[in-house]
Design an enzyme around this catalytic site. Structure first.
Site, PDB file in Angstrom:
ATOM      1  N   GLY A  28      24.845  79.245  69.940  1.00 40.86           N
ATOM      2  CA  GLY A  28      24.130  80.466  70.269  1.00 40.86           C
ATOM      3  C   GLY A  28      24.668  81.664  69.516  1.00 40.86           C
ATOM      4  N   TYR A 172      22.381  64.406  81.896  1.00 43.34           N
ATOM      5  CA  TYR A 172      22.235  65.213  80.684  1.00 43.34           C
ATOM      6  C   TYR A 172      21.025  64.738  79.879  1.00 43.34           C
ATOM      7  CZ  TYR A 172      23.425  67.511  76.257  1.00 43.34           C
ATOM      8  OH  TYR A 172      23.391  68.268  75.111  1.00 43.34           O
TER       9      TYR A 172
END
Length: 301
Positions: A28, A172
């Protein structure tokens, strides 16, 4: 599509507003940095304001920080309200933040942490911001998935929150599969609008903090082999950046590394699992996600 795509291929982003979740570290941060360095105003949507400010100080560009905890619908609604008030238009929404292989725990709203944060959090956040994107020509929603969407992955409608049993790797996989299904169903609903598109990307295997909850049996071998099996966060961010900025990208496309097994390499168009393409499951997941989050998208079916 065979051209080696690098940071230098990012078009000029002057005048554009990009919201990047989980922007204070790893993929990010690199995504935010590169967009800002190419002229965008980047909103770094982060859980910890102080860490966000420290990360913002490391970027040479126009950035701001917005507190966002994707594990809390209250925080998501508050952050979206702030962004709607401060940004009449949003060009890029990059759903990057995520958690991986967490111990069994729930979000503030009682959702399993990985499904709640990675999928439901971004589903709600996108729905609450979509009105800021829809009028903007060339706007995009980019959601980051993973090679993990292929590993023990299914949408367990009979136990979405893993209340009967819990397997971190499978949970996940469900969350990352849901990211792709969300992208494909969103693109189908956006197609008639002609302005906004939805795309997806995955970073391969990047050496980031995301692996901190890796099972103990894998942690030491991963540490030893990391230099051979992983790529830097800057390289891992390139598929996301290509999906977000390459003028040749179409809605519903999925980008990942070009190397063997899509582990490393420069970004190219890749193919997701057959399971991710199941339209009936995509539509069922969408309906369930609306019900769980209470967020309805401003789109006609």
């Amino acid at each position: 599509m065979s051209e080696t795509w690098t940071e230098q291929h990012i078009p000029d982003q002057q005048g554009r507003v990009a919201v990047v979740t989980g922007a204070n570290t790893g993929l990010g941060f690199e995504t935010a940095r590169m967009l800002a360095e190419h002229g965008a105003h980047v909103v770094m949507a982060v859980r910890d304001a102080e860490k966000g400010k420290q990360a913002a100080a490391r970027i040479d560009g126009d950035v701001s920080v917005q507190v966002l905890d994707l594990s809390s619908l209250d925080s998501i609604r508050s952050a979206a309200a702030d962004l709607r008030a401060g940004h009449p238009r949003i060009d890029l929404l990059i759903n990057n933040a995520g958690v991986m292989y967490t111990p069994k725990q729930t979000t503030a709203d009682g959702f399993e942490m990985q499904f709640g944060t990675n999928h439901l959090g971004h589903f709600a956040f996108t729905g609450l911001l979509l009105d800021q994107l829809l009028p903007v020509p060339g706007s995009r929603v980019v959601t980051v998935s993973s090679v993990g969407h292929r590993i023990r992955a299914d949408i367990h409608f009979d136990d979405l929150q893993w209340e009967r049993s819990y397997a971190p790797v499978a949970a996940y996989g469900q969350a990352k599969l849901a990211n792709l299904m969300f992208t494909y169903e969103l693109q189908r609903r956006l197609a008639s609008r002609g302005t906004t598109i939805a795309t997806a990307a995955h970073p391969g295997v990047s050496n980031t903090e995301l692996a901190r909850n890796m099972p103990a049996a894998l942690r030491l071998p991963f540490t030893w082999l990391a230099p051979l099996l992983t790529q830097s966060p800057a390289m891992g961010a390139l598929p996301t950046l290509r999906a977000a900025t390459d003028p040749a990208v179409f809605g519903g496309q999925y980008y990942g590394p070009s190397g063997t097994g899509e582990v490393r390499g420069h970004p190219e168009l890749v193919t997701s699992s057959p399971a991710s393409r199941d339209i009936a499951t995509q539509q069922r997941l969408w309906a369930v996600s609306e019900e769980l989050t209470g967020v309805r998208f401003p789109l006609d079916d």
